[in-house]
Design a protein around this motif. Structure first.
Motif: not given
Length: 213
Positions: A158-169, A195-206
Motif C-alpha cells: 500500500k505504501t508503494i501505491l500511496l507513493i504512486i497515487s500521490t505523485v501522479l496527480p 485516505v482510501l489506502l491508509t484505511t487499514p492503518a487507521v483501523i490498526y492504530l485504533k
C-alpha cells in the motif's frame, strides 16, 4: 419511480463528491501558499475526506477550517521539520551530482543513493503522519515519526501505491490543459487516495490504543 429515485440519489452523490473534491482542492491550495501552513492544510483535507468516506456528513467549510485550526502550531512544526529535511536532502543530492560529474568515486555514489533513500523515507513518513495525527492528535513528535515509519513497512504494498497515487496527480502540471484540472482536483485526488489506502492503518492504530503509543 424507484429506479428514477435511485438514479437521482446516485447523481446527487456524484455531484456531492465532485463539489467536495473541487472545494477542498481550492481551499488546500490557497492555504498552502504561505508554505508554513501547507501541512495543516493537507491534514485538514485528509481528515475531512476521512469523514466523508466514513459517511460522516460534516459541513465542508466548518469541518475543513475546524480541522485546519486544530493543533495548528503542532502541525506547523511537523510541516517545518518535513520541509527542512526534504530541503536538506535535496541540497545533498545536488552536491553529490556536481561531484559525480567530475569524479564517479564510489564514496560520492554511495552518498548519492543513501540521500535518495532518506528523501524517500521523509516523503513516506510525511504521507503516513496524516494518518497518525488523525488517530492520535496528541501524540509526541517522535511517536508520530516512529509510527509513520512503522506503518510504511507494515503496509509495504500500500505504501508503494500511496507513493504512486500521490505523485501522479502532480504530473497534471506538465501540460496546460491538465494543469487547469489540477487546480480543481489534483491535490484533492492525491489526498483522497491517501485516505482510501491508509484505511487499514487507521483501523490498526485504533485497535492499538492510545495507551500503547
Amino acid at each position: 419511480m424507484k429506479v428514477e429515485r435511485m438514479l437521482m440519489q446516485k447523481l446527487n452523490t456524484i455531484a456531492d463528491w465532485i463539489i467536495r473534491i473541487v472545494v477542498i482542492n481550492i481551499m488546500t491550495i490557497i492555504l498552502s501558499i504561505p508554505i508554513i501552513t501547507m501541512y495543516p492544510a493537507m491534514s485538514a483535507g485528509y481528515n475531512l475526506f476521512n469523514d466523508y468516506v466514513n459517511k460522516d456528513e460534516v459541513n465542508i467549510f466548518k469541518g475543513y477550517f475546524g480541522y485546519f485550526k486544530k493543533d495548528l502550531w503542532k502541525k506547523i512544526v511537523l510541516g517545518f521539520v518535513f520541509v527542512f529535511a526534504a530541503s536538506l536532502g535535496y541540497a545533498n543530492v545536488t552536491y553529490y551530482i556536481e561531484y559525480l560529474k567530475q569524479d564517479s568515486d564510489w564514496f560520492y555514489l554511495a552518498g548519492y543513493y543513501v540521500t535518495i533513500v532518506l528523501l524517500l523515507a521523509v516523503f513516506i513518513i510525511t504521507l503516513y503522519s496524516f494518518t497518525v495525527i488523525r488517530v492520535y492528535p496528541k501524540a509526541k513528535y517522535m511517536t508520530i515519526y516512529k509510527l509513520s515509519f512503522y506503518l510504511s513497512g507494515k503496509y509495504f504494498l500500500k505504501t508503494i501505491l500511496l507513493i504512486i497515487s500521490t505523485v501522479l496527480p502532480f504530473l497534471m502540471l506538465l501540460a496546460p490543459l491538465t494543469a487547469v484540472m489540477f487546480v480543481f482536483s489534483g491535490v484533492s485526488l492525491a489526498i483522497l487516495m491517501n485516505v482510501l489506502l491508509t484505511t487499514p492503518a487507521v483501523i490498526y492504530l485504533k485497535e492499538l490504543g492510545e495507551k500503547n503509543v
